[in-house]
Design an enzyme around this catalytic site. Structure first.
Site, short mmCIF file in Angstrom:
data_model
loop_
_atom_site.label_atom_id
_atom_site.label_comp_id
_atom_site.label_asym_id
_atom_site.label_seq_id
_atom_site.Cartn_x
_atom_site.Cartn_y
_atom_site.Cartn_z
CG ASP A 67 4.15 109.86 39.67
OD1 ASP A 67 5.14 109.14 39.49
OD2 ASP A 67 3.00 109.46 39.43
CG ASN A 136 -8.24 105.97 39.77
OD1 ASN A 136 -7.24 105.97 39.04
ND2 ASN A 136 -8.23 106.51 40.98
CG HIS A 138 -4.10 107.36 38.77
ND1 HIS A 138 -4.42 106.52 39.81
CD2 HIS A 138 -2.87 106.96 38.36
CE1 HIS A 138 -3.43 105.68 40.01
NE2 HIS A 138 -2.48 105.91 39.15
CD GLU A 143 -5.56 109.18 42.84
OE1 GLU A 143 -6.28 108.63 41.98
OE2 GLU A 143 -4.84 108.52 43.62
C1 GLP Z 1 0.80 104.82 39.45
C2 GLP Z 1 1.78 105.89 39.04
C3 GLP Z 1 1.67 106.17 37.58
C4 GLP Z 1 1.61 104.83 36.87
C5 GLP Z 1 0.26 104.23 37.10
C6 GLP Z 1 0.10 102.81 36.62
O1 GLP Z 1 0.04 105.22 40.54
N1 GLP Z 1 1.68 107.10 39.81
O2 GLP Z 1 2.74 106.98 37.14
O3 GLP Z 1 1.80 105.01 35.49
O4 GLP Z 1 -0.10 104.34 38.46
O5 GLP Z 1 0.85 101.92 37.38
P1 GLP Z 1 1.09 100.42 36.94
O6 GLP Z 1 1.88 100.49 35.68
O7 GLP Z 1 1.87 99.80 38.07
O8 GLP Z 1 -0.24 99.79 36.74
#
Ligand code: GLP
Length: 244
Positions: A67, A136, A138, A143
């Protein structure tokens, strides 16, 4: 499902890097799915360290990010583009042109929706998909309650995710409101999945993902249906799992 619970951040990063390198040594032309975020920073660093020690060659690897935010320029250090180049280019031999991300330019978004999945298919599909998870549940920017039928779509971030990202962006008003993401249909086509989570704030999402009902309300729960899923956790992220 293969579940690995590690007892320290060092072990977490090291086991993840070993997992990726095993796949690279089996297939030098690995197509790797990348997740940007705190969870993977240390893993990428450890991957570079182990790659140098083991003389791993990344020159034929292609990567595809899950993404990107819409709006921030790729030169913005907070963009997924910048962070990905920063973290992957230290891998020995990795070629900049082999690192692929969805465009962050809103004017290109419609085109990216079909071009990006086509580029993944042309590369032969994703061999190993690395996944972080939101608090959450995702995945990427899928989402809760997003339908699972798209390969790629433009998304409005939830207020939950904006709040989670506020510190990183220097306040919620600075968090981009939207992004472009691989949908769960395309994510699930990755041949092998490695779901990564560390920290107590991920514990409930991990429990819901692995032991809850399979439902778009918890996007990561789709992974229960994947035939080749490995889940790598630290003790805190694993703390709510009903394990013996
Ligand atoms: C983000 C990204 C994801 C990521 C996830 C966890 O919003 N869009 O690709 O894997 O949330 O992020 P983090 O590793 O900073 O907790």
């Amino acid at each position: 499902m293969n579940l690995i619970v590690t007892s320290s951040v060092e072990e977490f990063n090291s086991r993840a890097a070993q997992f990726v390198l095993r796949e690279l040594f089996k297939n030098p032309r690995l197509v790797l799915g990348i997740a940007t975020g705190n969870t993977t920073i240390g893993i990428h660093r450890e991957l570079a360290r182990q790659s140098i020690t083991l003389a791993a060659d990344w020159s034929q690897v292609q990567s595809f990010n899950l993404d990107e935010f819409l709006g921030p320029s790729p030169a913005d250090p907070k963009s997924c583009h910048w962070r990905t180049y920063d973290q992957l280019l230290p891998l020995p031999g990795f070629r900049r042109e082999n690192i692929h991300l969805p465009s962050s330019d809103p004017a290109m978004a419609e085109q990216t929706l079909w071009e990006y999945p086509a580029a993944i298919r042309e590369a032969g599909g994703i061999d190993l998909q690395l996944l972080g998870i939101g608090t959450n549940g995702h995945i990427g920017m899928n989402e809760p309650s997003t339908p699972w039928e798209s390969d790629m779509f433009i998304v409005q971030l939830s207020s939950h995710t904006i709040a989670d990202k506020a510190e990183f962006w220097g306040g919620s008003a600075n968090v981009p409101q939207g992004g472009i993401t691989m949908g769960m249909r395309l994510v699930m086509q990755g041949k092998k999945q490695l779901l990564l989570a560390k920290g107590a704030d991920k514990a409930q999402a991990i429990r819901d993902t692995l032991f809850g009902k399979i439902s778009p309300k918890v996007p990561a729960s789709a992974l229960q249906m994947h035939p080749d899923l490995t889940v790598l956790l630290d003790c805190e992220a694993a703390s709510l799992l009903p394990l013996d």
